[in-house]
Each structure stands twice: as structure tokens, then as C-alpha cells.
Write an enzyme that holds these catalytic residues in place. Structure first.
Site, mmCIF file in Angstrom:
data_model
loop_
_atom_site.group_PDB
_atom_site.id
_atom_site.type_symbol
_atom_site.label_atom_id
_atom_site.label_comp_id
_atom_site.label_asym_id
_atom_site.label_seq_id
_atom_site.Cartn_x
_atom_site.Cartn_y
_atom_site.Cartn_z
ATOM 1 N N ILE A 194 23.112 -5.968 5.036
ATOM 2 C CA ILE A 194 24.322 -4.932 5.117
ATOM 3 C C ILE A 194 23.500 -3.263 4.660
ATOM 4 O O ILE A 194 23.501 -2.515 4.257
ATOM 5 C CB ILE A 194 25.356 -4.892 5.114
ATOM 6 C CG1 ILE A 194 25.614 -5.392 3.602
ATOM 7 C CG2 ILE A 194 26.165 -5.783 5.308
ATOM 8 C CD1 ILE A 194 27.028 -5.800 2.907
ATOM 9 N N GLY A 195 22.109 -4.269 3.948
ATOM 10 C CA GLY A 195 21.734 -2.834 2.632
ATOM 11 C C GLY A 195 20.406 -3.026 2.047
ATOM 12 O O GLY A 195 20.688 -4.796 2.033
ATOM 13 N N GLY A 202 18.040 -1.739 -0.783
ATOM 14 C CA GLY A 202 17.877 -1.063 -1.369
ATOM 15 C C GLY A 202 16.736 -1.240 -2.745
ATOM 16 O O GLY A 202 15.179 -1.647 -1.819
ATOM 17 N N GLY A 203 15.961 -0.663 -3.788
ATOM 18 C CA GLY A 203 14.277 -0.325 -4.443
ATOM 19 C C GLY A 203 14.449 -1.445 -4.387
ATOM 20 O O GLY A 203 13.554 -1.667 -4.961
ATOM 21 N N GLY A 259 15.690 -4.956 -3.580
ATOM 22 C CA GLY A 259 15.774 -6.612 -2.795
ATOM 23 C C GLY A 259 16.751 -5.671 -1.425
ATOM 24 O O GLY A 259 17.442 -4.086 -1.424
ATOM 25 N N VAL A 301 21.024 -6.285 0.545
ATOM 26 C CA VAL A 301 22.032 -6.749 0.047
ATOM 27 C C VAL A 301 22.616 -7.503 1.027
ATOM 28 O O VAL A 301 22.475 -6.830 2.097
ATOM 29 C CB VAL A 301 23.224 -5.951 -0.059
ATOM 30 C CG1 VAL A 301 24.799 -6.407 -0.215
ATOM 31 C CG2 VAL A 301 22.196 -5.317 -1.436
ATOM 32 N N LYS A 349 23.446 -10.040 -3.957
ATOM 33 C CA LYS A 349 21.985 -8.798 -3.741
ATOM 34 C C LYS A 349 20.891 -9.896 -4.330
ATOM 35 O O LYS A 349 21.469 -10.719 -5.556
ATOM 36 C CB LYS A 349 22.564 -7.924 -4.932
ATOM 37 C CG LYS A 349 21.192 -7.030 -4.842
ATOM 38 C CD LYS A 349 21.552 -5.837 -5.543
ATOM 39 C CE LYS A 349 22.103 -4.503 -4.925
ATOM 40 N NZ LYS A 349 22.223 -3.546 -5.484
ATOM 41 N N ASP A 405 22.095 4.838 -13.578
ATOM 42 C CA ASP A 405 21.551 5.080 -11.736
ATOM 43 C C ASP A 405 23.493 5.687 -10.859
ATOM 44 O O ASP A 405 23.311 4.474 -9.701
ATOM 45 C CB ASP A 405 21.299 4.400 -10.842
ATOM 46 C CG ASP A 405 20.818 4.043 -9.535
ATOM 47 O OD1 ASP A 405 20.353 5.743 -9.505
ATOM 48 O OD2 ASP A 405 20.556 3.632 -8.388
#
Length: 995
Positions: free
Chosen positions: A699-700, A702-703, A705, A707, A721, A823
Site C-alpha cells: 500500500i506504499g 517509502g525511502g 522500504g 508498507v 513496514k 521526518d
């Protein structure tokens, strides 16, 4: 008579006269005397309190308070006296006082009638000794930091007429003793954390004309006795609570009621027809409840009518606009049907209209008239029909015109280009035909233009390049043809450009690479564009989503695109691209579906052939031929080799098993500590629920890895994650025991606005972090989505900012050791189904190995990092404060504030910047109508706080604890002037004074 004679004889007797005098004195001392206080006593009490206040001490405003100046006590700052020289008034509103009331001896002021300490920074509890002020008529402590319960002794103030406890941090419940203040005409408890029900005893306050208890935690039902006895009531404000039940029919007895606000509660049932008896009422707000049924026809002659987000049905009252007083009409988010009232067409005083998200069936050609003062109108998502005519140009003050999601036909009138103040124009999802008028290029203030999902044809007008303030342009799902105008590159404030699903041809203008601000989306998919992909697009360093699929692009993918580090989604599928896919995180982490449909592409991506496959196949065939020719000679040797290999593999397997058992024993405690909290699922359960972390459950990305969403066999939903750590030891360069301790800290985090970390596991060379699953996804997705702006109204945005501030303050000040987030962005703020914020990805940065390129992006996201990080890599809590300020501004502005902040001097509260004279209302999200009344005060205060948080110098930024406290207590800060006249410069000056 006899006793009088004896007493008379005693007085006439010289011998008994001393005895009589002694007896008289004793009786005299037994008589009650009114309390008295000398000016000296009063002065000493005032000076003692002044000296107890927090720095600056003594406060400059109280310089006249001195025991050497007692003779002029009545001329001291904020002091007034009665005819006898005794203090009757202490009035110190807005005097910048800090400290408590603990040192103030109220018993020293027996003649005090007015006590006003509003709009200061006083804290602590309200002393019960305040009940000694028996002559008090006014008590005003509005806008301070007082906490704790309202003292029961407040009931001793029987002469009290005005009581204002608003905008503090009071808790507990409303004491029933308050009803003893029978002379009260004004009572405000607004913006606190008071819970419980409204005491029925309050119905005894029969002289009450204004009652405010909004923004608390009050519950229970409204009692009929309130409306039976409060016949003098003019204003009743109970919004933002948890009040339930039905509206009593007795409300019809409040014939003097002018202002009624009960929005954002849990009221149910129907609106009683008796509301029509409130002939003096001009403002009625029942939005965001659970009311249903039809609106009574008796409702009329209102100036402000707000019913959004309920379940009302039927038609609007036919006399809604009788008397033509109606100015604000918001009934969006219901199930209203049928045509609109005929009187609406002639209601020329209208300023704001929201009819969106209903089932109205009116013809817009005839249902609406000319409204010279109309600023905002939304008819979206109904069943309106008819043509969009030129009459709308007569509404010269329009800033928002929204008619999307209907069945409006005909062409777009070129006269719309005369609406010089228009900032938002959305006509998508209709049946519009014809060309896009060149005249739309005259709308110099336009920020958002959405004409998608219609039947528009012809070229994209070159004149649209004149819209230099435009943030959002969506012309997708039409029949537009021709090429993409180079002039669109002049729209230097683009955040999103969507031209997909048309018949566009030609090439991508390289000039589009100069749209440095574009951040959310560049979508040119499903057209007939050709040529190569311009390497100039590599300049779009803020871009998050790029879609060039379903075109005729050819040539190689430019290697320069690997510099697009902000990209979270890319799609180049179904073109004629050739060559190898460039190396780099952007392409290596993209799914295979992003490149399919390009027969000439190769690379180590699912669905593509590895580069150089054909030559390897030839070598293989040669080896097979050689092998066959010598097979007889080598058969015996081959058998021996196979036997040896089997023996070695067997030994290696046994060795690996022993090592694995040893490793598990060493780390058994390490992993069990985390997972034993759950006790309901294991790593294998998660792997099974995600089909071994298949792409379909992702579902996503990111920097650090990917999710995944995992629906476990028990029905529990979690987010997993997967962090791709190197295999050597799973967690490189970090001692396992230290990592275990850090994870233990994070699993102890318990805050309503911080996402819950269930636990972690280190398996297969990766680290898996398991969180609670949050339904709505990221705030960025909702804010910049199709309906995000309307869904995130001002009240919701205020609560999101408050929630995020509280979450960060909890991590900084309530966790041991403190947790720095590092972040904070819109992508790391998740929203529940009720839009409650959850701060995610907190604290993970400290675990990562800075020597690994996969783990360095944790230092922060572009556009959110504090400026001092460009000089030093030292992370402090003030870095989180800066990121919070950026996020708060972005939520209020509906766009990233980078351009605004870069033009302002953040080293000091200077107004020399060219943008300092920019009106604050002009930087707020134009997709919403400007906030009004209390909401405007809240929004201004948040912008003020955010400006303080984004100062260049870390030392000049406030702590997040102070910011969170201020946002909770002061989000209704007093506005010295209307929202429409407040400039950015004034907001900066205010931030310097308050923060």
C-alpha cells in the site's frame, strides 16, 4: 418595662456605671460587623500578588503598584475605587501577566465589584477563596491557562452578573452551585475540557441572556426545563460537544433568541416545528449532528442557516428566503431532493451558498438569480441540469464557483473570464461541450481549474499560460486535441497538472521541466504523445507522482530521471520505449507494471527480460552441443561429482541448521519481548496474510522500504513496514540489546495521536515493524485528493493541527528518553475514518545505519527539514518544531508554504518583506470559503504559531510543548481586526509577541 427600669437605674448610679460600660462593650463585640479593609491593606495585597508573578517581574504594566505610592492607590494601573477610597475594580485585560492567583488575598477586597484579568498567561487553579468577593458583579478570566475544576465557592457570588471562564484548561464538571448566582446575565465556559452533563439547576438562571459552553466535552441530553426558564436568552452556543438526544419542543419558548449554535454534537431526531416561533432568530447552526427528516416549513427570515452533514430529506422550506435576509446558506452533505425554493432566485443578499452533496434536481438556468455580494457557491454532486449561462458573470465578487458532479450541458460561457476575483472554478464531471474559452486566461487570480470528465474538444488554449498563480489544472477525460502548449510552463506555481485521457499529440514540451514547484502529480497518460521523454523532467525534484503511460513515447528512459528522489509512483507502461531501465532507487523499487507494454525495454524488473538474454541463450546452446559430444567420456566422472556434491550439500545443510538454532537461541529473548505483547499472531501469520509480502498487498513505498496491509485470520488488520536492512546481523552497526531497548520504548508509546507500534521482528535479513492500520491513509492523500479540501473543513484542520502538536509534545516531553521524530511531513500523518490524526514513523531514525545508502533519507524530507541541517547534521527537538510549522502552514494553505517562507525574513519579526503586506486570507486554502467568526480566530492563531515555529534560528523557535499548550488553550485568540484586513506581516509581529 421592669428590666428597662433596672437598666436605667444602673446607668444613673455612679457605682454601677463602670460595670454597665464593660457590659456594653462586650455586647458590642458580639454584634456582626461588615468586613472592612484599609487602602494600606489593599495596597499590600496587590503588591504581594504582583511580586509573585512570573518574569518579567515586576511586570512593566504594573510599575505604578508600589507601597511608596499608596496615597495614589486609586490611580494605579487597572485600579478603580469607590467613593470611600476602597478598591472596587481590578481591570488588567491583555497585560501580559504570567503566574498564578495563589498569592492574591481576595479577603482584602470586600468592596470589589469588577475583577477582569482576561487575555493573559495566568495559570494554576482558580482559588476557592474567590468566593469571598461577595459584592462582585463581573468576573472575567477569559483566555488564560487556568486548569482544574471550577470552585464550588463560585455559588457565593450572589451579585454576579457576568462570568467568563472561556478559553482556559478547566476540567471536571459544572458545579451545581453555579445556579446560586441568580443574577447572571452572561455565562461563558467555552473552550475548556469540562465534561459531564449540564446541571438541571442551571435552569434557575432565569435572567440569563447569553450562555456559551462550546468546545468542551459536555454530554447528556438537553432538558426541557432549560428552554422553559431561559426566556431571556438571546444567544446559546453549545457547539463542539457530545450532547445527544432530541431538541426539546420547548425551544419554541425562547422568543428572544437571536443566535443558536449546536453544531458538531450528537443530536438526533427531527427539528421541532416550534423553532418557527423564534421570530427574533437570525443565526441557526445545527451542522454535523445526526438529525433527520424534513426541515420545518416554519423556518424563515434567517440571515445564517447551517444544516450540513446531517441526514435531512425532502425539499428546502418554501419561505426560506422570505424577507430576503438570507446571506449564508449551507445545507451540504444531506439527502435533500427536489427543486429549490422559488424565493432563492430573488434573495440578492446571498454571500455564501453550499448545496453540494445532495440530490437537488433544479435547472440552474432558471433557479438562480443575480447576487452582487455572492462570494462562494458550491452546487457539486447533485442532479442539477440546464446550461451554464453568462448570468453568473453578474456575481462580480465570486471567488469560488463549483458545479461539478451534475448534468450541466452546453458550452462554457466566455463571459466567465470577466470574474476577476475568481480563485476556484470546478466544472468537472458534467456534460459540457465545445471548446475551452480563451477568455479563461484572463482569470489572473485563479488557483484551481478543473474541467475534467466532460465532452470538451479542440486545443488547449495558449492563454492558460497567463494563469501564473494556478496550482491545480485538470483537463483530463475530455476530447482535447493538438499539442501541449509550451506556454503552460509559465504557470510557475503548479502543484498538479493532469491532461490524461484526451487525444493530445506531439511531444512533451521540454519547458515543462521548469515547473519546479510541481509536487503532487504530472499525468499525461492515455494520449497520443510521441517522441522521447525529455531529460529536462529531471528538474522536477519535488514531484511525487509521474504518469506517462499509454502513449507512443520512444527511445530510452533518460538516466537523469533517477534524480527524482521524491517520486513515490511512476508509470511508463504501454509505450515504445527501448533499452535498459536505468539503475537507481526510483526504477529498482517501482513495480513491474510501471514498465510493461514496452517490448524493447529490459532490466531486472518483474515482467521484463533481463538485458543480454539472447547472447546467453546462444552460449548455452553451444555448451549443450559440446556436452553431448563428450557425454560418454564424462558420464562416470559426472556421477562421481554428483555424489560428492550431494554429500557436501548434506553437511552444509546440517551446519546451517545448527547455526540457525544457535542464532535463534541467542536472540530468542530479543524477539520474544516484542511479540509476546500480542500473543495472537506470529511472523508466519503476517507472511501468510500478505502472500509472502506480495506486491498486491503493498500500500506504499517509502525511502526505507515498503508498507503492506495484512488482514490476519483473526480479522485484525495491521500495517507492516518492511525495512530492507543488510543481511549481516539484520541490524548493522547496532548492538542488539540497544536496539531491543529502543523498540521497548516505542512499544510503550500510548497517545491518541501517535500510531501504535505493536512490535517488530528481524527475519530473512529484513526488519519488520508492525503498526495499527489507519483507514484513510496519509494526510497528503486526503488534502490533495479530489474531495479532500471540502472534507477537511476549517474545524477539522484546526483539530488535526492540534492533534499533531499534542503528539509531538508527547514524544518530546512525556517519553523517557525523549523521542525525536526527524521526518514530520503530511505523508507521515495518517488519518482515521473520523479524520483524527495519527503521527507515524516516529523515532525509527535513531535505529538506522548512516553508512548504508538505503537508510540515510531518514534525516528528513525535502521542504520540511530545518535550515540548520544544511550546516550541521545535529538533530534537535527544534528540528521537529520547524517541520511542524511547515506542516501546520501547509494544512491551512492547502499547499506547501515554501514560496511564502522564502520571501519572508524569518530571522526576526520584520515586515520589510514584499509579501509581508499580503493578506493572510489570501494565502489560506482557496478551495474552502474563508473562515468566519470563531473559526477565523482559530485559523489565524494557528498561522501565527506556525510562523513562530519556522523561524530560521532554532533558539528563537518555541518548544512544541508550549505550542501544543497554546493551541489547546488559545485557538480562539482575540482578533483586533477582521480577518480580511490581517496581513502576513501583522501575523509575524503577533507571533513574536505570543511566542
Amino acid at each position: 418595662m421592669k428590666s428597662d427600669s433596672i437598666l436605667l437605674s444602673m446607668t444613673n448610679s455612679t457605682a454601677t456605671r463602670p460595670l454597665f460600660l464593660c457590659l456594653s462593650l462586650c455586647l458590642l463585640f458580639l454584634l456582626p460587623f461588615p468586613a472592612s479593609s484599609s487602602p494600606t491593606t489593599e495596597a499590600q495585597a496587590l503588591v504581594k500578588w504582583k511580586n509573585s508573578l512570573s518574569p518579567p517581574s515586576p511586570p512593566p504594566s504594573l510599575s505604578s503598584w508600589s507601597l511608596t505610592n499608596i496615597t495614589h492607590l486609586c490611580n494605579w494601573t487597572g485600579i478603580a475605587c469607590n467613593n470611600g477610597g476602597s478598591v472596587s475594580e481590578i481591570s488588567l485585560p491583555g497585560s501580559n501577566l504570567s503566574g498564578t492567583l495563589d498569592a492574591l488575598d481576595f479577603a482584602s477586597f470586600p468592596n470589589l465589584t469588577h475583577f477582569d484579568i482576561s487575555d493573559n498567561n495566568l495559570e494554576g487553579s482558580i482559588p476557592s477563596s474567590i468566593g469571598n468577593l461577595s459584592h462582585l458583579r463581573l468576573l472575567d478570566v477569559w483566555h488564560n491557562l487556568f486548569e482544574g475544576a471550577i470552585p464550588r465557592s463560585i455559588g457565593q457570588l450572589r451579585k454576579l452578573e457576568k462570568l467568563d471562564f472561556g478559553m482556559n484548561q478547566l476540567t471536571s464538571w459544572i458545579p451545581s452551585e453555579l445556579a446560586l448566582c441568580s443574577n447572571l446575565t452572561f455565562l461563558s465556559l467555552a473552550v475548556n475540557s469540562i465534561s459531564g452533563e449540564l446541571p438541571l439547576s442551571l435552569s434557575n438562571l432565569v435572567r440569563l441572556s447569553e450562555f456559551e459552553a462550546s468546545d468542551n466535552r459536555l454530554s447528556g441530553e438537553l432538558q426541557p426545563d432549560f428552554f422553559t426558564n431561559w426566556t431571556e436568552l438571546v444567544s446559546l452556543q453549545l457547539q463542539d460537544n457530545f450532547i445527544s438526544g432530541q431538541i426539546p419542543t420547548e425551544i419554541g419558548r425562547l422568543t428572544k433568541l437571536n443566535y443558536l449554535s449546536m453544531y458538531n454534537n450528537s443530536l438526533s431526531g427531527t427539528i421541532p416545528p416550534e423553532v418557527g416561533n423564534l421570530t427574533s432568530m437570525t443565526h441557526l447552526d445545527l451542522s454535523k449532528n445526526q438529525l433527520y427528516g424534513e426541515v420545518p416549513e416554519t423556518i424563515s427570515r434567517l440571515a445564517n442557516l447551517h444544516f450540513p452533514d446531517n441526514s435531512f430529506t425532502g425539499e428546502l422550506p418554501p419561505d426560506l428566503c422570505s424577507g430576503f435576509a438570507l446571506q449564508y446558506l449551507t445545507v451540504n452533505g444531506n439527502n435533500f431532493t427536489g427543486p429549490l425554493p422559488d424565493c432563492l432566485k430573488n434573495c440578492s443578499g446571498l454571500r455564501r451558498v453550499r448545496l453540494d452533496s445532495n440530490q437537488f434536481t433544479a435547472n440552474i438556468t432558471s433557479a438562480f438569480g443575480v447576487y452582487p455580494n455572492l462570494d462562494f457557491i458550491s452546487l457539486s454532486n447533485n442532479r442539477f441540469v440546464g446550461d451554464l449561462t453568462a448570468q453568473w458573470v453578474e456575481c462580480k465578487n465570486l471567488t469560488n464557483l463549483k458545479m461539478d458532479g451534475n448534468k450541466i450541458a452546453g458550452g462554457i460561457p466566455l463571459e466567465l473570464g470577466k470574474l476577476s476575483r475568481l480563485r476556484v472554478l470546478t466544472l468537472h464531471s458534467n456534460e459540457l461541450t465545445g471548446k475551452i474559452p480563451d477568455e479563461l486566461g484572463n482569470l489572473g487570480e485563479l488557483l484551481s481549474l478543473n474541467l475534467s470528465d466532460n465532452h470538451l474538444a479542440g486545443d488547449i488554449p495558449i492563454s492558460l499560460g497567463n494563469l501564473t498563480k494556478l496550482n491545480y489544472l485538470d483537463l483530463s477525460k475530455n476530447a482535447l486535441s493538438g499539442s501541449i502548449p509550451d506556454e503552460l510552463a509559465n504557470c510557475e506555481n503548479f502543484l498538479s497538472l493532469k491532461l490524461s485521457n484526451n487525444n493530445l499529440s506531439g511531444v512533451i514540451p521540454p519547458e515543462l521541466g521548469n515547473l519546479f514547484t510541481i509536487q503532487i502529480l504530472l499525468d499525461l497518460s492515455h494520449n497520443s504523445l510521441a517522441g522521447s521523454i525529455p531529460s529536462n523532467l529531471a528538474k522536477l525534484t519535488k514531484l511525487e507522482n509521474l504518469n506517462l503511460s499509454h502513449n507512443d513515447f520512444s527511445g530510452a528512459i533518460p538516466a537523469a530521471l533517477t534524480s527524482l528522489l521524491s517520486i513515490t509512483s511512476i508509470d511508463l507502461s504501454y509505450n515504445e520505449l527501448t533499452g535498459a531501465i536505468p539503475s537507481g532507487r526510483l526504477f529498482q523499487q517501482a513495480p513491474g507494471s510501471a514498465f510493461i507494454g514496452n517490448p524493447g525495454l529490459c532490466g531486472n524488473v518483474t515482467g521484463l527480460s533481463p538485458c543480454g538474454t539472447s547472447s546467453k541463450s546462444t552460449d548455452h546452446r553451444k555448451k549443450v552441443v559440446v556436452g553431448v559430444s563428450v557425454s560418454v567420456c564424462l558420464s562416470l566422472l559426472l556421477a562421481i561429482l554428483i555424489a560428492m556434491i550431494l554429500v557436501l550439500r548434506r553437511r552444509k545443510k546440517l551446519f546451517d541448521e545448527e547455526q540457525e538454532i544457535k542464532r535463534l537461541k541467542e536472540h530468542e529473548k530479543f524477539e520474544q519481548i516484542i511479540w509476546e505483547r500480542l500473543g495472537k499472531f506470529t511472523f508466519s501469520d503476517i507472511a501468510k496474510a500478505t502472500n509472502d509480502f506480495s506486491e498486491e498487498y503493498c500500500i506504499g513505498i517509502g525511502g526505507f522500504g515498503s508498507v503492506y496491509k495484512a488482514v490476519l485470520a483473526s480479522g485484525q488488520i495491521v500495517a507492516v513496514k518492511k525495512l530492507n536492512a543488510p543481511e549481516s546481523g539484520n541490524i548493522p552497526a547496532i548492538n542488539h540489546q540497544s536496539f531491543e531497548n529502543e523498540i521497548r520504548v516505542l512499544t510503550e508509546v500510548r497517545h491518541r495521536n501517535v500510531i501504535k507500534l505493536h512490535g517488530f521482528c528481524s527475519m530473512r535479513g529484513c526488519v519488520y515493524l508492525v503498526y495499527e492500520f489507519v483507514e484513510r491513509g496519509s494526510l497528503a492523500k486526503v488534502l490533495y485528493g479530489g474531495t479532500g479540501a471540502a472534507e477537511l473543513d476549517w474545524g477539522t484542520r484546526v483539530k488535526i493541527v492540534q492533534g499533531v502538536a499534542n503528539a509531538i509534545a508527547y514524544l518530546h516531553h512525556n517519553c523517557s528518553p525523549p523521542i525525536l521524530h526527524r521526518d514530520i511531513t503530511l505523508n507521515n500523518i495518517l488519518l482515521e475514518s473520523d479524520l483524527e490524526p495519527r503521527l507515524s514513523d516516529f523515532g525509527i531514525a535513531r535505529f538506522l545505519n548512516s553508512d548504508s545508502s538505503n537508510w540515510t533519507a531518514v534525516a528528513g524530507s525535502y521542504g520540511y527539514m530545518a535550515p540548520e541541517l544544511a550546516v550541521t547534521m545535529r538533530i534537535t527537538s527544534k528540528c521537529d518544531v520547524y517541520s511542524f510549522g511547515i506542516v501546520a502552514l501547509e494544512i491551512m494553505m492547502g499547499e506547501h508554504p515554501g514560496d511564502l517562507l522564502s520571501s519572508l525574513s524569518m530571522t526576526q519579526t520584520s515586515t520589510s518583506s514584499a509579501n509581508a503586506n499580503l493578506l493572510l486570507k489570501d494565502v489560506l486554502d482557496p478551495r474552502l470559503p474563508p473562515p468566519t467568526s470563531q473559526q477565523a480566530k482559530k485559523v489565524v492563531f494557528i498561522v501565527t504559531a506556525a510562523l513562530a515555529c519556522t523561524r530560521t534560528s532554532p533558539d528563537s523557535r518555541p518548544t512544541i510543548h508550549f505550542v501544543a499548550q497554546e493551541l489547546s488553550a488559545r485557538t480562539q485568540a482575540y482578533l483586533s481586526e477582521p480577518l480580511g484586513s490581517i496581513t502576513i506581516g501583522k501575523a509575524m509581529e503577533s507571533s513574536g509577541a505570543k511566542f
